[in-house]
Design a protein around this motif. Structure first.
Motif, PDB file in Angstrom:
ATOM      1  N   LEU A   1       3.375  10.840  -6.173  1.00 26.73           N
ATOM      2  CA  LEU A   1       3.693   9.469  -5.762  1.00 26.73           C
ATOM      3  C   LEU A   1       4.567   8.751  -6.788  1.00 26.73           C
ATOM      4  CD1 LEU A   1       0.088   8.489  -4.585  1.00 26.73           C
ATOM      5  CD2 LEU A   1       2.037   9.019  -3.099  1.00 26.73           C
TER       6      LEU A   1
ATOM      7  N   ALA B   1      -4.912  11.102  -0.615  1.00 25.24           N
ATOM      8  CA  ALA B   1      -3.985  11.431  -1.693  1.00 25.24           C
ATOM      9  C   ALA B   1      -4.688  12.150  -2.840  1.00 25.24           C
ATOM     10  CB  ALA B   1      -3.319  10.150  -2.213  1.00 25.24           C
TER      11      ALA B   1
ATOM     12  N   GLU C   1     -10.714   2.083 -15.596  1.00 23.09           N
ATOM     13  CA  GLU C   1     -10.368   3.509 -15.478  1.00 23.09           C
ATOM     14  C   GLU C   1      -9.475   4.015 -16.601  1.00 23.09           C
ATOM     15  OE1 GLU C   1     -12.694   3.478 -12.068  1.00 23.09           O
ATOM     16  OE2 GLU C   1     -11.175   2.005 -12.467  1.00 23.09           O
TER      17      GLU C   1
ATOM     18  N   ALA D   1      -0.982   0.877  -2.235  1.00 20.45           N
ATOM     19  CA  ALA D   1       0.339   1.505  -2.084  1.00 20.45           C
ATOM     20  C   ALA D   1       0.222   2.987  -1.753  1.00 20.45           C
ATOM     21  CB  ALA D   1       1.143   1.320  -3.374  1.00 20.45           C
ATOM     22  N   THR D   2      -1.007   3.503  -1.744  1.00 19.20           N
ATOM     23  CA  THR D   2      -1.178   4.947  -1.560  1.00 19.20           C
ATOM     24  C   THR D   2      -2.008   5.238  -0.311  1.00 19.20           C
ATOM     25  OG1 THR D   2      -3.250   5.060  -2.817  1.00 19.20           O
ATOM     26  CG2 THR D   2      -1.196   5.184  -4.086  1.00 19.20           C
ATOM     27  N   PRO D   3      -1.902   6.457   0.215  1.00 17.95           N
ATOM     28  CA  PRO D   3      -2.741   6.821   1.359  1.00 17.95           C
ATOM     29  C   PRO D   3      -4.202   6.944   0.947  1.00 17.95           C
ATOM     30  CG  PRO D   3      -0.973   8.445   0.976  1.00 17.95           C
ATOM     31  CD  PRO D   3      -1.015   7.551  -0.213  1.00 17.95           C
TER      32      PRO D   3
ATOM     33  N   LEU E   1     -18.963  11.467 -14.840  1.00 18.65           N
ATOM     34  CA  LEU E   1     -18.366  12.733 -14.410  1.00 18.65           C
ATOM     35  C   LEU E   1     -19.446  13.507 -13.663  1.00 18.65           C
ATOM     36  CD1 LEU E   1     -16.578  13.604 -17.762  1.00 18.65           C
ATOM     37  CD2 LEU E   1     -15.439  12.991 -15.617  1.00 18.65           C
TER      38      LEU E   1
ATOM     39  N   ASP F   1      -5.785   1.461  -4.616  1.00 13.99           N
ATOM     40  CA  ASP F   1      -4.347   1.145  -4.674  1.00 13.99           C
ATOM     41  C   ASP F   1      -3.766   1.172  -3.261  1.00 13.99           C
ATOM     42  OD1 ASP F   1      -1.635   0.942  -5.048  1.00 13.99           O
ATOM     43  OD2 ASP F   1      -1.541   2.448  -6.645  1.00 13.99           O
TER      44      ASP F   1
ATOM     45  N   ARG G   1     -14.855   4.645  -6.860  1.00 11.95           N
ATOM     46  CA  ARG G   1     -13.831   4.312  -7.847  1.00 11.95           C
ATOM     47  C   ARG G   1     -12.609   5.214  -7.715  1.00 11.95           C
ATOM     48  NH1 ARG G   1     -14.903  -0.601 -10.087  1.00 11.95           N
ATOM     49  NH2 ARG G   1     -13.007  -0.073 -11.220  1.00 11.95           N
TER      50      ARG G   1
ATOM     51  N   TYR H   1      -9.127   6.384  -7.461  1.00 11.30           N
ATOM     52  CA  TYR H   1      -7.917   5.618  -7.798  1.00 11.30           C
ATOM     53  C   TYR H   1      -7.143   5.209  -6.541  1.00 11.30           C
ATOM     54  CZ  TYR H   1      -8.794   8.396 -12.024  1.00 11.30           C
ATOM     55  OH  TYR H   1      -9.379   9.004 -13.091  1.00 11.30           O
ATOM     56  N   TYR H   2      -7.121   6.098  -5.581  1.00 15.35           N
ATOM     57  CA  TYR H   2      -6.283   5.872  -4.392  1.00 15.35           C
ATOM     58  C   TYR H   2      -6.911   4.834  -3.464  1.00 15.35           C
ATOM     59  CZ  TYR H   2      -4.184   9.990  -6.378  1.00 15.35           C
ATOM     60  OH  TYR H   2      -3.590  10.865  -7.258  1.00 15.35           O
TER      61      TYR H   2
ATOM     62  N   ASP I   1       0.321   9.948 -10.959  1.00 17.97           N
ATOM     63  CA  ASP I   1       0.376  10.862  -9.818  1.00 17.97           C
ATOM     64  C   ASP I   1       1.841  11.223  -9.629  1.00 17.97           C
ATOM     65  OD1 ASP I   1       0.835  11.831  -7.162  1.00 17.97           O
ATOM     66  OD2 ASP I   1      -1.203  11.204  -6.658  1.00 17.97           O
TER      67      ASP I   1
ATOM     68  N   ARG J   1       3.511   7.340  -9.544  1.00 17.51           N
ATOM     69  CA  ARG J   1       2.828   6.062  -9.745  1.00 17.51           C
ATOM     70  C   ARG J   1       1.668   6.210 -10.726  1.00 17.51           C
ATOM     71  NH1 ARG J   1       2.858   1.191  -6.962  1.00 17.51           N
ATOM     72  NH2 ARG J   1       0.826   0.226  -6.611  1.00 17.51           N
TER      73      ARG J   1
ATOM     74  N   ARG K   1      -9.806  14.518 -10.832  1.00 17.38           N
ATOM     75  CA  ARG K   1     -10.738  14.908 -11.889  1.00 17.38           C
ATOM     76  C   ARG K   1     -12.106  14.243 -11.711  1.00 17.38           C
ATOM     77  NH1 ARG K   1     -11.674  12.766 -16.798  1.00 17.38           N
ATOM     78  NH2 ARG K   1     -12.471  14.163 -18.403  1.00 17.38           N
TER      79      ARG K   1
ATOM     80  N   GLY L   1      -3.896  15.218  -5.387  1.00 21.07           N
ATOM     81  CA  GLY L   1      -3.437  14.351  -6.477  1.00 21.07           C
ATOM     82  C   GLY L   1      -4.381  14.408  -7.653  1.00 21.07           C
ATOM     83  N   LEU L   2      -4.673  13.252  -8.208  1.00 16.63           N
ATOM     84  CA  LEU L   2      -5.541  13.165  -9.384  1.00 16.63           C
ATOM     85  C   LEU L   2      -6.983  13.181  -8.905  1.00 16.63           C
ATOM     86  CD1 LEU L   2      -3.530  10.321 -11.116  1.00 16.63           C
ATOM     87  CD2 LEU L   2      -3.606  12.703 -11.871  1.00 16.63           C
TER      88      LEU L   2
ATOM     89  N   MET M   1      -1.932   5.568 -11.850  1.00 10.93           N
ATOM     90  CA  MET M   1      -3.062   5.394 -10.945  1.00 10.93           C
ATOM     91  C   MET M   1      -4.302   4.778 -11.589  1.00 10.93           C
ATOM     92  SD  MET M   1      -1.802   6.147  -8.086  1.00 10.93           S
ATOM     93  CE  MET M   1      -3.349   5.707  -7.287  1.00 10.93           C
TER      94      MET M   1
ATOM     95  N   THR N   1       6.260  -0.239  -4.360  1.00 13.69           N
ATOM     96  CA  THR N   1       5.256   0.803  -4.175  1.00 13.69           C
ATOM     97  C   THR N   1       5.870   2.193  -4.276  1.00 13.69           C
ATOM     98  OG1 THR N   1       5.590   0.714  -1.796  1.00 13.69           O
ATOM     99  CG2 THR N   1       3.846  -0.672  -2.698  1.00 13.69           C
TER     100      THR N   1
ATOM    101  N   PHE O   1     -14.244  21.803 -13.434  1.00 13.40           N
ATOM    102  CA  PHE O   1     -15.111  21.819 -14.619  1.00 13.40           C
ATOM    103  C   PHE O   1     -16.470  21.170 -14.352  1.00 13.40           C
ATOM    104  CE2 PHE O   1     -13.503  17.549 -14.821  1.00 13.40           C
ATOM    105  CZ  PHE O   1     -14.480  16.817 -15.477  1.00 13.40           C
TER     106      PHE O   1
ATOM    107  N   HIS P   1      -8.377  19.405 -10.542  1.00 13.13           N
ATOM    108  CA  HIS P   1      -8.760  18.845 -11.845  1.00 13.13           C
ATOM    109  C   HIS P   1     -10.265  18.742 -12.086  1.00 13.13           C
ATOM    110  CE1 HIS P   1      -4.788  16.748 -10.850  1.00 13.13           C
ATOM    111  NE2 HIS P   1      -4.508  17.688 -11.712  1.00 13.13           N
TER     112      HIS P   1
END
Lengths: 733, 338
Positions: free
Chosen positions: A655, B139, A665, B126-128, B241, B124, B118, B120-121, A652, A657, B146, B143-144, A659, A41, B308, B305
């Motif tokens: 991280l 996260a 996605e 493995a992420t907060p 979006l 997963d 949906r 991403y975090y 990311d 990682r 968008r 983070g990401l 994503m 991870t 827009f 992100h």
């Protein structure tokens, strides 16, 4: 020839659509154990502790392997170097030690009686890490990128020529990380036979490459190992190198002494390999009349911390168009991700995207039609070595593609063409790839019943290799297609390289030709020896095989049936195997070319892009099968649309990682994104490239497509988006 | 995926009894989202209570002139049902804008309301993610982001609700019928989904021991003037979006009634009744649509992100209202934007 050049349907089509074609994850055996991978991870550091206690307590769990308890594997990193590994660096060794090199790295393998049990138990493995500082962003690391040697040498003085050029264009184009996303998951099934021998069903583009790799890693003799990959649900380059699931599956079979199947999840596949994120910097200097003086191309791409993966991104720019001065630089930026890999037309897909967008921008600056600019810069000779091409019908690609597309009705002004609320854009680009051929062996066994079996270790990765092998063999042996069976994808079959580079069709066809010629000689000898043989006085040079007969071409088709000749010679079967060795010939350049024309319609207010038409005109020598070749080009165009508008692996960087590691996605084009694709094969006879005139079509279909689409978006909107993919947000920005 | 028990519910009362007795259990109908989340170890139910055989597959007319849609009606059946296609084309259109034909065949009406973000975090482990693991952090915020929310987000969570169908149901002012140990109750659609606040782990106000039995549509159906306009990263099979459900009724040239709901921009389908109130009586002009769009987005806030989306939503609202007013709703099969 009855079959070569015809739109023959796939000989393995029925097996595929009825499910009888078995893939690597389909192989079964009594007592099969199942594996599930535990992945890291964190992107960098070391494993401080692995606690598999809870996993081991689950009923049905057989073992949990990690670097702490795995069976022996080779220590030397050289043992892990496969045929297509980068020259520089040490390949990744799964479960080798406690080092973490990338997020998603396999760190433990849970083995169980059932796959569901393995997968459940994998969630119970507890891992503690010592995390180290890491970086995954090309834009952060580009300043530290180092130059690597490139295949092509500079010419002239590009810097000075550029400074003196009347019209200059300089820009950077960016391609994010993309993934191959073949529909079939990576899988290996290892059959444990108890006699120390292993049979490995593996999803791979190179069974012998995997075989050699496994022999080195596990200190096996070649006779102790057989690797099979009879069918493949797509590869696109991701299966050129042995992937870690095969190493782990063999490791597990040896640990358990029983058969093991290991199938990766879609998410796990994102940590196998990818097209590297690349910045393409183009510097073009031109005369006002529309000829190039200088081309400068610098590529900066990511690679891993442990291997230097680099392809020819830049050389195309100095080859495709005439320019006196050319300069190339390729730099690598180390990041804490897995090593990138070949992905459909590696280097060209990314490099030519930059070049062909830059040419479009230069055409705008010169107020020239983009096709006209390319014709003014056209080069009939390879610019690197100043040698002729074996053939180059790119001019004809431009002409035929433009005619079918209706390019002459294009208004050069951006934003000048409309269809109701949509802006209409027409863009074009050129494509180029190599026509390669590799040493390959083929065995032919001809039975007295008139049936021939052709075998070769090449994999058919879904491109249609089974079919073209059958076509070429049927024609050269003078048999009906139905009388030919083909065996591929087995490491015990005659030698072949990995299936890649668009070299398979030319390589295997000439190996068939050479072996079929030996069969022809044998049959001629047998025919001559027949009592009252009509071929008694014939010369070998005049002998051909046709319609199941051995005939004298000079003598009105006089001849004898093959079956009769074999029966008289008391031969049930003729078996020949020979290797076609490719002699290096540097007197000519060998390339395929294409011209791609794309139409987009863009909703002006909302920035929604539709690719409504693509015409791809391809010059690739002799087309063995116009049906499967057309599918190859169409698939390449769809890949190019995805590259232009959809595909991007999101990392990311905080991280370290990936994503969006799933195909909900990670966007590839769906049916709604793909409209009319017209493929034109330009007639390109070529007896210099090789005797059969075959150049290969696997890669050329994607090269240039993203640029054609991007150029069309510019033409529609007047907005130049150089960072792929071109999404709504970038267009509205 | 974890080890879990599987049981079937004999009837609605049994379903409620079972889930009340095992709060870590989950109902399963189509499973189009739950199974994915289980495979990724995001959802870890102790037990799956299969409700797919319960008699909740009817679409019936109500005495009030609306429709009562059983919670197990598949999305595709709902979209293609004659009463829905003719009288509630906004709902049919929104459903057909979502997912793929195969998913719509499996996904249930009730399940669509309960699908999870949906982000991403969230997906997963493995992420907060505060929604998946409360207190672990968000996260996406740095983070990401968008795809994330521009309206109604909190420090704890900036995720969006992924449903298209729910955007139309919000606009139509549907009601959600639920059953629990204490009997049945009805939840207004606007009150069904929650904003993240400090408890992003809770997507809805459905109690853990309750089951959705039906979704009720009121008589007002806006069949003449509606549009569902979805902007996404490819032309099909992608999450929004920005999506807009627009519905209008006219009194001569003036707007008599209007509904406006946004998808892809918030933790729930986003509606603002004050904006709709201000539109009533106004002409169906680009200027009034632009004013409405401005008002809808007055509190919008972008992250690194997704800023827009604010301008994109503004334009999409104007466009969708224009389509609705003209009686030329967005087609979900022809991808050209009208």
């Amino acid at each position: 020839m009855a079959y070569i050049g015809t739109p023959t349907s796939r000989v393995d089509g029925t097996a595929k659509v009825t499910g009888t074609a078995k893939y690597a994850g389909d192989a079964a055996a009594p007592g099969l154990a199942y594996g599930a991978v535990v992945t890291s991870t964190i992107p960098k550091g070391r494993i401080a502790k692995i606690d598999a206690g809870a996993a081991l307590r689950v009923a049905g769990v057989l073992d949990v392997l990690s670097h702490e308890n795995r069976p022996r594997m080779a220590r030397r990193t050289a043992a892990y170097k496969d045929d297509v590994a980068p020259e520089q660096g040490s390949p990744f060794r799964p479960l080798y030690d406690d080092k973490i090199l990338f997020s998603g790295q396999p760190i433990a393998l849970v083995l169980a009686e059932e796959w569901e049990i393995a997968r459940f138990a994998a969630t119970l493995v507890r891992v503690e890490y010592d995390v180290a500082p890491f970086v995954t962003d090309l834009h952060v690391e580009r300043e530290r990128a180092f130059a690597v040697e490139q295949p092509h040498k500079p010419r002239g003085d590009a810097d000075n020529a550029h400074a003196a050029a009347a019209v200059r264009h300089e820009a950077e184009y960016f391609i994010p990380i993309e993934h191959h996303n073949p529909i079939e998951l990576y899988a290996s099934t290892v059959l444990w036979q108890g006699d120390g021998k292993l049979t490995v069903y593996d999803k791979t583009q190179g069974v012998q490459n995997v075989g050699n790799y496994l022999c080195a890693v596990f200190n096996l003799k070649p006779v102790e190992l057989r690797v099979l990959s009879p069918f493949m649900g797509g590869g696109f380059g991701s299966g050129l190198r042995p992937q870690y699931q095969v190493t782990l599956a063999v490791l597990a079979a040896r640990a358990l002494e029983r058969p093991v199947r290991l199938v990766l999840t879609r998410q796990q596949m994102y940590a196998l390999c990818y097209r590297p994120a690349t910045i393409e910097r183009l510097v073009l200097g031109a005369e006002r009349g529309g000829t190039l003086d200088s081309v400068g191309h610098e590529a900066i791409a990511v690679t891993s911390q442990y291997e230097d993966f680099a392809r020819n991104d830049t050389g195309w720019s100095g080859q495709l168009y005439k320019s006196r001065h050319a300069k190339y630089v390729h730099r690598l930026a180390r990041v804490d991700l897995p090593t990138p890999s070949d992905m459909r037309a590696p280097g060209a897909t990314t490099g030519v995207y930059g070049l062909e967008c830059a040419m479009d921008e230069l055409a705008v600056a010169l107020k020239l039609d983009p096709v006209e600019l390319r014709l003014r810069c056209y080069s009939d000779r390879d610019q690197h070595e100043d040698i002729p091409y074996t053939s180059k019908k790119l001019r004809e690609c431009y002409r035929q593609g433009a005619a079918v597309f209706g390019w002459d009705r294009r208004n050069r002004e951006p934003r000048s063409m409309r269809d109701g609320s949509e802006l209409v854009g027409w863009g074009m680009a050129s494509g180029v790839w190599e026509a390669l051929q590799m040493d390959t062996a083929v065995r032919i066994v001809l039975g007295a019943n008139g049936h021939a079996e052709i075998s070769c270790a090449f994999s058919d990765i879904g491109t249609g290799t089974y079919t073209i092998v059958a076509q070429v063999a049927a024609d050269l042996l003078g048999l009906p297609l139905e009388a030919v069976t083909v065996q591929l994808g087995d490491s015990t079959l005659p030698q072949a390289p990995v299936e890649g580079g668009s070299w398979t069709a030319a390589s295997v066809s000439h190996a068939i030709a050479k072996t079929a010629d030996e069969i022809r000689k044998e049959l001629w000898r047998l025919a001559k020896a027949m009592p009252n043989s009509p071929l008694a006085a014939s010369r070998l040079d005049d002998i051909a095989l046709a319609d199941g007969r051995i005939i004298d071409k000079k003598d009105g088709g006089r001849g004898v049936p093959m079956a009769d000749a074999m029966r008289h010679g008391r031969r049930d079967r003729l078996a020949c195997e020979s290797t076609n060795t490719v002699k290096e010939d540097t007197s000519h350049a060998r390339n395929t070319h294409s011209a791609i024309f794309a139409e987009v319609k863009v909703d002006e207010e909302l920035g929604v892009i539709r690719v409504t038409r693509v015409v791809s005109a391809v010059a690739a020598g002799r087309i063995l099968n116009t049906k499967t070749a057309r599918s190859q080009i169409m698939g390449g165009v769809v890949g190019g649309i995805g590259m232009a508008l959809h595909e991007e692996t999101l990392v990311d960087h905080t991280l370290g990682r990936m994503m969006n590691a799933n195909i909900a996605e990670y966007h590839v084009p769906v049916n709604a994104d793909v409209h009319d694709i017209e493929v034109i094969f330009v007639d390109e006879p070529d007896d210099l490239v090789n005797p059969l005139g075959i150049k290969g079509v696997g890669e050329i279909g994607i090269v240039g497509v993203a640029a054609a689409v991007a150029n069309a978006v510019y033409h529609a909107t007047g907005k130049r988006v150089r960072d792929l993919p071109i999404t709504v947000d970038k267009l509205l920005r | 995926m974890i080890d879990f028990q599987y049981t079937r519910a004999a009837d609605i009362a049994d379903a409620v009894r079972q889930i009340a007795g095992d709060p870590a259990a989950k109902f399963i109908a189509g499973g189009t989202n739950l199974i994915d989340l289980m495979k990724e170890n995001v959802e870890r139910p102790s037990r799956l209570i299969d409700i797919s055989r319960l008699p909740l597959r009817e679409i019936e007319e109500t005495p009030a002139g609306g429709l009562r849609i059983g919670a197990l009606v598949p999305n595709s059946d709902l979209a293609h049902h004659p009463l829905v296609a003719e009288r509630y084309p906004l709902l049919a259109s929104a459903i057909l804008a979502g997912a793929s034909a195969q998913l719509r065949n499996m996904a249930s009406t009730g399940g669509n309301l309960l699908q999870r973000t949906r982000c991403y975090y969230f997906y997963d482990t493995a992420t907060p993610c505060n929604k998946r693991a409360p207190g672990s952090g968000c996260a996406a915020r740095y983070g990401l982001n968008r795809m994330h929310a521009i309206l109604g987000s909190s420090d704890a969570c900036i995720a969006t609700h992924p449903s298209d169908m729910c955007v139309a149901l919000a606009a139509l002012e549907a009601k959600v019928h639920v059953a629990g140990p204490g009997g049945e109750r009805v939840i207004a659609f606007a009150d069904f989904h929650r904003l993240p606040g400090d408890t992003p782990e809770r997507d809805t106000n459905l109690r853990v021991d309750e089951i959705i039995t039906a979704v009720e549509l009121p008589a007002r159906s806006f069949a003449a003037h509606y549009s569902y306009l979805k902007i996404r990263d490819r032309l099909s099979y992608a999450f929004a979006l920005v999506a807009v459900a627009a519905a209008l009724e006219f009194d001569r040239d003036a707007i008599k009634e209007v509904r406006l709901a946004l998808g892809g921009v918030a933790h729930k389908p986003w509606r603002d009744v004050s904006v709709e109130a201000a539109m009533r009586g106004a002409p169906a002009s680009r200027a009034s649509f632009a004013r409405a769009a401005e008002a809808m987005l007055r509190d919008a806030r972008g992250f690194a992100h997704n800023a827009f989306k604010i301008e994109l939503a503004r334009r999409a609202i104007v466009r969708a209202l224009t389509q609705a007013a003209a009686g030329t709703p967005q087609s979900q099969s022809v991808k050209k934007i009208r």
